[in-house]
Structure formats: structure tokens, C-alpha cells
Design an enzyme around this catalytic site. Structure first.
Site, PDB file in Angstrom:
ATOM      1  N   HIS A 142     -25.643 -71.731  57.965  1.00 46.48           N
ATOM      2  CA  HIS A 142     -25.812 -72.394  56.674  1.00 46.48           C
ATOM      3  C   HIS A 142     -24.745 -73.472  56.461  1.00 46.48           C
ATOM      4  O   HIS A 142     -25.002 -74.496  55.838  1.00 46.48           O
ATOM      5  CB  HIS A 142     -25.740 -71.349  55.564  1.00 46.48           C
ATOM      6  CG  HIS A 142     -26.021 -71.894  54.204  1.00 46.48           C
ATOM      7  ND1 HIS A 142     -27.220 -72.485  53.882  1.00 46.48           N
ATOM      8  CD2 HIS A 142     -25.277 -71.935  53.072  1.00 46.48           C
ATOM      9  CE1 HIS A 142     -27.195 -72.872  52.619  1.00 46.48           C
ATOM     10  NE2 HIS A 142     -26.034 -72.558  52.109  1.00 46.48           N
ATOM     11  N   SER A 185     -27.572 -76.645  49.890  1.00 43.65           N
ATOM     12  CA  SER A 185     -27.561 -75.265  49.399  1.00 43.65           C
ATOM     13  C   SER A 185     -27.935 -75.244  47.910  1.00 43.65           C
ATOM     14  O   SER A 185     -28.946 -75.830  47.524  1.00 43.65           O
ATOM     15  CB  SER A 185     -26.189 -74.639  49.668  1.00 43.65           C
ATOM     16  OG  SER A 185     -26.212 -73.255  49.470  1.00 43.65           O
ATOM     17  N   ASP A 216     -29.540 -71.634  60.369  1.00 44.21           N
ATOM     18  CA  ASP A 216     -29.283 -71.245  58.981  1.00 44.21           C
ATOM     19  C   ASP A 216     -30.188 -70.060  58.643  1.00 44.21           C
ATOM     20  O   ASP A 216     -31.404 -70.206  58.543  1.00 44.21           O
ATOM     21  CB  ASP A 216     -29.575 -72.436  58.064  1.00 44.21           C
ATOM     22  CG  ASP A 216     -29.238 -72.151  56.601  1.00 44.21           C
ATOM     23  OD1 ASP A 216     -28.951 -70.989  56.259  1.00 44.21           O
ATOM     24  OD2 ASP A 216     -29.258 -73.112  55.810  1.00 44.21           O
ATOM     25  N   ARG A 224     -16.160 -63.290  48.851  1.00 42.66           N
ATOM     26  CA  ARG A 224     -16.036 -64.434  49.740  1.00 42.66           C
ATOM     27  C   ARG A 224     -16.193 -64.031  51.206  1.00 42.66           C
ATOM     28  O   ARG A 224     -16.797 -64.751  52.005  1.00 42.66           O
ATOM     29  CB  ARG A 224     -14.684 -65.116  49.519  1.00 42.66           C
ATOM     30  CG  ARG A 224     -14.499 -66.398  50.299  1.00 42.66           C
ATOM     31  CD  ARG A 224     -15.523 -67.440  49.936  1.00 42.66           C
ATOM     32  NE  ARG A 224     -15.142 -68.770  50.383  1.00 42.66           N
ATOM     33  CZ  ARG A 224     -15.829 -69.867  50.129  1.00 42.66           C
ATOM     34  NH1 ARG A 224     -16.944 -69.791  49.440  1.00 42.66           N
ATOM     35  NH2 ARG A 224     -15.426 -71.037  50.561  1.00 42.66           N
TER      36      ARG A 224
END
Lengths: 378, 378
Positions: A355, A157, A322, A227
Site C-alpha cells: 500500500h 489511500s 497493495d 501504528r
């Protein structure tokens, strides 16, 4: 071999202090700064078996093994399934370094640190840091550790962006770059999600313009929303359907706005947990570093031109589900390297985990990393 | 024929008052309630040329023509490109009815209305309404207007769910159902996005547990975040890349958290505009109605069983870049109807506009709706 039993064991973080100013992309010179890091395994006599692990948005230096922290989120390293004796990144062979980036909230100099100019926490005055700044700081850490060139720089990432940037910024100091679940820049949609997350924090009344430390409050509402939203983009639609579907919580059916569905319960749990410990200013900094990263920008959008100076060999890994950084984005990196005649392997892993796949224990994925590193010289 | 010039012109809303209690799914009886609506065209003598337009999350009764409102967002009807004399839903032939659903914030009884039991605004005490409740209320409006059976019920997104539900709940009262950009229920990911939007509102300190009307404030921070997030899911990734890409605003490069990218500017504009007029309690209600909608639930998940009692003919329309309610979701409806041997046409429109495609002027899409309605008897 049972990888799971091969833990590094109890680890302790170390701290490097730097007094030589670090010039940042934003124009500020950071005059005095610390990096907190961990190391696993032993540096060999030639100092050529070192691997740097770069962390993603909410990551840190504690990559493998466990600590004696009383904060459960810090006990086990975030990539413990990948790193250890006999694991794909094998600490019997490699000297592995994890580092908390500048601007972080796990010990390195960041917004909660004291600004020497004011003797108060930096807060929102902490300079906006970029991937380039992080790589420059990591190079100082390499000097500090006596490592001229990394055997490999590895990251997933945002960490993968650092692994990529290393090859451009210090072509002679990285022999292999493992760019995992990454992209050469963010799309408008990626930036949009970051923007909503930042706005949730910036408009939380407890944010106080970033100077909440002195107010005795934390913008937990905003962090929680950020989040929760992040988690939606880390998972795949299919995986969410499989794990949660439309299943309701026990006691659902209240016709109200309390938790009714399992997916709501999951997101609230993740959001609450994160809001309890993560620093809001760090979240802003990390997402902005993601937004800004664009090595092709100075080359009129030509990524191949930007990558031309790299001397590393590359392993690019992407994951089928992803949708944050899709395989198509990874192929942009691969195609640029192939265009240049550079040495690159690309593996697309079939995975259900979106992801987050880069953090998961997956036999094929781990075998690829193991095999790649098994073939490099040191 | 130039459709754009064929406006219905100035329209005025009407109000229907109901004193017969409406039993809601949540167990509450709504004892006295109003629906605000608009009509275009003329009901024929046989009363068989009426078309009901059902609105989506932020829609309302003002579907076509323009009003003399000083609120710009209300001036032009939200589906004016579709409805009018000579337009695909042709008001020279059909009597078209737009209605604001219960729980709305455009005139029908909703959270800002006075609760007769307390003589104060309902606020968060307004009962949670479902798609089934809306259809039941719309049926009362049909009675009020002297319409036994709709020639067609038409809706996009949440409106398409109502068009579908009509065929199950009142099989003899709807001859054609046009289900556009809809799904037979929400996925976990859909619910997750709704959850984040709701949490943004519920945790806004200005929400005051839904009783903000009496406090003289509005939870604009939460509404703004909810709308920004919504917009990400209404557009397609490709369309965002094309419209905004990574383009920066004039004056960008500040290395800060103000607007730097065009996409941020767009989202803030949309969020601010929406937060300025929409009701937070209505937003909660509309998203919960979406979450709950699941006609197959009482049939052990068998949509075909749920749809078996429908007597309508169906046109199901989906759009290639809609990732909120994808063509795959539309095909679930189509496959269930085909399984039952029911009369259904499915058209997948190639469009760049994501979920918002159903609101766009698109020649192929409009030709399909025009042709379908041109062939129905009345």
C-alpha cells in the site's frame, strides 16, 4: 532532469479561519473552525491551474518542500518526491494546495483545539467527521483561495477517497480526479484492522475517554500498537520477507520476549516514533472516516449510480502488491465509470511496496502521473 | 454414517508427572513437570495403533468428546468433528492421545504453576519453550504410555509444526506425519502479527511483568487485542466479506466509536471471551514458539537437508484461502520431501474458511484424512 534536486525549498504553513458554520454529516454544526494549509507555485490569472492534494490517515498539509520545524517527522513534505518544480506534479505550472483535514492534529481544528462551548479541549467530544465533511471544508478553502474549480484533486489511500468524493459532491468544481491506491469503500477485513487499532487506543488507561489532554498523559501504548498494526497492512508480505525475512537482531537468542527479529525492531521503531507525536483522538476520527466512506450506500450499493453525476476525468492508479486496497478494488471504481461511459484511465503499477507504493519514488508511476497532468488543459 | 452422532462422549483428563529433568532449548532444565492429557479408544496389544494429536496456539489436550466442565469453551473437544468412533480419525481403530503442551494454561506445567525454586507462580520466569521442547516432552509421555512409535502424529497450524518436528527429532518413533495448515517456519509478516499481539500483552499495565497472578488482576485488555488480531488472520478476506461485509449493527449510525459494524461486534465477542480465560504468559510462550520454529535453520536454510533423517510417510494438507500459512508454504515442505525421494502426499483443499479451515467440518478434507489413515497398517 534530476527530480530529487528540484525541491520547493523552505515552506511556511498558512491558516484560514472560517466563521460560517459547517454542517457535518453527524448533525453537528461546526461554528468556527480553521484549516491549516500550504501552497506551492502560483495561481494563474484564470485561476484554473490549482491542484488540491488530499492526505491519508496520518498525513497533513505539509506535502512538499521542507519546514524549519524541530520535529523531524515534519521537516520534509510527505509527498516531496511527487511535487515540486519539474516533478510529476509540477509547481512550475500548477498551484498546488495541501491541507490538514478537520479533526487532524497538525494545526487545523481538531480534538486538541478548544471547544468554544466549554473553553476546554474538544477531546472525545470532537464530532466524528466524514470524507464528505472534509470535502465540504476543502470547498470552503477553495472559495477562500478564489479557486472555483480545481484543475485536479489528487490523493492516495484515504486521500484518494476524497479525490473520488469531490467528483460526486462538487461535480463542477473538479476537472480531473487522481484516485491512487484507494477503494470505493472498506472491506470487512479493512474495518477489522481499524477496529483493533481503535480498541488499542480506547482501552489504553491513559486515554481517559478521550480527555487525556487535561490529565497530562497520552495513550502512547494504544497509539503505538495501532501504528505497528497499520505498518503490517501498508507493506506487502513479499517486501517484508525481502527487507526483514527471519533475520535476527544482533544479540538475539535470548529465548525471551525482547526484540529478537529485525521485523520486531522495525515495528517498534515505527510505533514508538508515531506514538510520540500523533494525536489519539485524530487516529480514531481518521479510521472512522475510512470505515464510513461508501458513496454507493445511498444508491443501494450501486457505485455507478453514485458516480453518474461526476463530470471529472479520472486517473485511477493501483499497485500490484497493495493488499489493503488491491487493484480489484480500484477496478470497481473503473468499471463503474466505464459503465457510465465516463472518461477514466486505469494504470496498475508493478511495485513491491504494498500500500505504501503510492508514497514511493517509482519511475513508471511518476511518469504516469506526469504524463496525465501534462495533457490536461489549464 | 453420520459422523456427528458418533461422539466419544464424556471424557476425563489424566495427568502424568515427570521427575526426570527435561533439558530445554533455552538452557534451563525443567526438573519436575506434569503433562495433562486425554486418551480415546484402546491401545492394542502391539502398541502400534496410537495417534498423537498436537495442538495449536490456543488449543489443549481436550481434543474430542465432551467434559463436565462448567467452562463452555472446554465442554466440546476442539477437534471433535475429526475424532471419534467412525470419524476420520477413528477411535474404534486408533488409540488417540491429546496433550496440553508445556507452558500451556489447561493443566500442564506452565506459567501459572508453582515454581519449585520460589514457591510462587512461575509467571514470566517460566522458561521459553520451543516446538522441539514440546516434542521431547511428548516423547516422555509416549514412554509413560508404553508407546514406542506413533502410528501417526497429527496437527494443524502450530500443531502441524510439531507433527513435522517429530519426524526429524524422533525418526523411528513416528510412522506417519499429518502436517495440516502449517508452514516450515513463519514469514516476517507472521512474526509481525505475533509481535503486535505480544506487545499488546506486554504493555498492558495489568501484565505486571508477567507476575500478575499475585496482583489479583489479569491483562485482559492485551489478551483481548491479541485475540481480535489473531481472528483477522484466521479468517479469509472473502469469508469476512461474506459473513459480515459492511453490515451495520442494529442502532448503528451514532457517528461514534462504539460498535457500528457487525465485524466489530464479532471481534469484540471473540476477544472478550478469550480474555476471560486464557493465560497471557501462555499466549506469549506459544507465539514465541511459533516464531522460533525453523528446522532448516541449522542446515543453512535447507529444509530438505533437515528433513532427510525423517523416516515417516507424510500427508501435507493446505487450504486455498489460508493466508496465514498458505499452500505455497506447505509446498515448501512437500518439495523438500520430494527432493529427498521421501513418501509424501499433498492435498490442497478448496475452502472458504481461511486458516481456520483445518478445524472445520468439510467433506473433502475429512474424506482425505479418513482415506489416508484407512490405508496405514497397524
Amino acid at each position: 532532469m534530476n527530480e530529487d534536486s528540484n525541491s520547493i525549498g523552505l515552506v511556511h504553513s498558512k491558516r484560514a479561519h472560517f466563521d460560517a458554520p459547517l454542517p457535518l454529516a453527524c448533525g453537528v454544526d461546526l461554528t468556527t473552525w480553521d484549516l491549516v494549509f500550504e501552497t506551492y507555485g502560483a495561481l494563474n490569472a484564470a485561476c484554473d491551474n490549482a491542484i488540491l492534494i488530499c492526505h491519508a490517515l496520518s498525513g497533513h498539509h505539509h506535502v512538499a518542500g521542507f519546514t524549519d520545524s524541530d520535529r523531524p517527522e515534519e521537516t520534509l513534505g510527505w509527498w516531496d518526491n511527487m511535487i515540486g518544480p519539474g516533478k510529476p506534479i509540477d509547481t512550475n505550472r500548477f498551484f498546488v494546495v495541501g491541507v490538514n483535514n478537520l479533526g487532524g492534529c497538525h494545526g487545523s481544528t481538531g480534538p486538541a483545539s478548544i471547544n468554544p462551548a466549554t473553553s476546554r479541549p474538544w477531546g472525545a467530544d470532537f464530532p466524528v467527521v466524514t470524507v464528505e465533511d472534509w470535502v465540504a471544508a476543502q470547498a470552503r478553502l477553495a472559495d477562500y483561495l478564489g479557486i472555483h474549480a480545481w484543475a485536479a484533486v489528487v490523493g492516495g489511500s484515504l486521500g484518494g477517497m476524497q479525490a473520488l468524493q469531490w467528483t460526486i459532491q462538487f461535480p463542477k468544481r473538479v476537472r480531473h480526479s487522481l484516485v491512487i491506491a484507494a477503494a470505493p469503500n472498506l472491506t470487512a477485513e479493512n474495518i477489522a484492522f481499524n477496529d483493533v487499532a481503535r480498541q488499542a487506543i480506547l482501552t489504553d488507561p491513559d486515554f481517559h475517554g478521550g480527555h487525556f489532554y487535561e490529565k497530562g498523559v497520552r495513550p502512547e501504548r494504544g497509539l503505538r500498537l495501532a501504528r505497528m498494526l497499520g505498518h503490517i497492512t501498508y507493506l506487502s508480505d513479499d517486501q517484508m520477507a525481502e527487507r526483514f525475512g527471519r533475520r535476527k537482531r544482533p544479540g538475539a537468542g535470548s529465548y525471551g520476549f525482547d526484540v529478537e527479529f529485525e521485523i520486531e525492531s522495525y515495528l517498534h521503531y515505527q510505533g514508538d516514533k508515531f506514538a510520540g507525536f500523533f494525536d489519539a483522538n485524530t487516529y480514531l476520527l481518521m479510521t472512522r472516516a475510512l470505515d464510513y466512506f461508501d458513496p454507493a450506500l445511498t444508491e443501494n450499493g450501486h457505485l455507478a449510480v453514485a458516480l453518474k453525476r461526476a463530470e471529472a476525468n479520472f486517473l485511477v492508479v493501483s499497485f500490484t502488491t497493495d493488499w489493503r486496497f488491491s487493484s480489484a478494488r480500484a477496478r470497481e471504481i473503473v468499471n463503474a465509470l466505464v459503465h457510465n461511459g465516463q472518461n477514466v484511465s486505469h494504470v496498475e503499477i508493478t511495485s513491491r511496496h504494498g500500500h505504501d507504493s503510492f508514497l514511493m519514488q517509482d519511475a513508471h508511476y511518476h511518469a504516469i502521473v506526469r504524463a496525465y497532468l501534462g495533457n490536461i488543459s489549464s
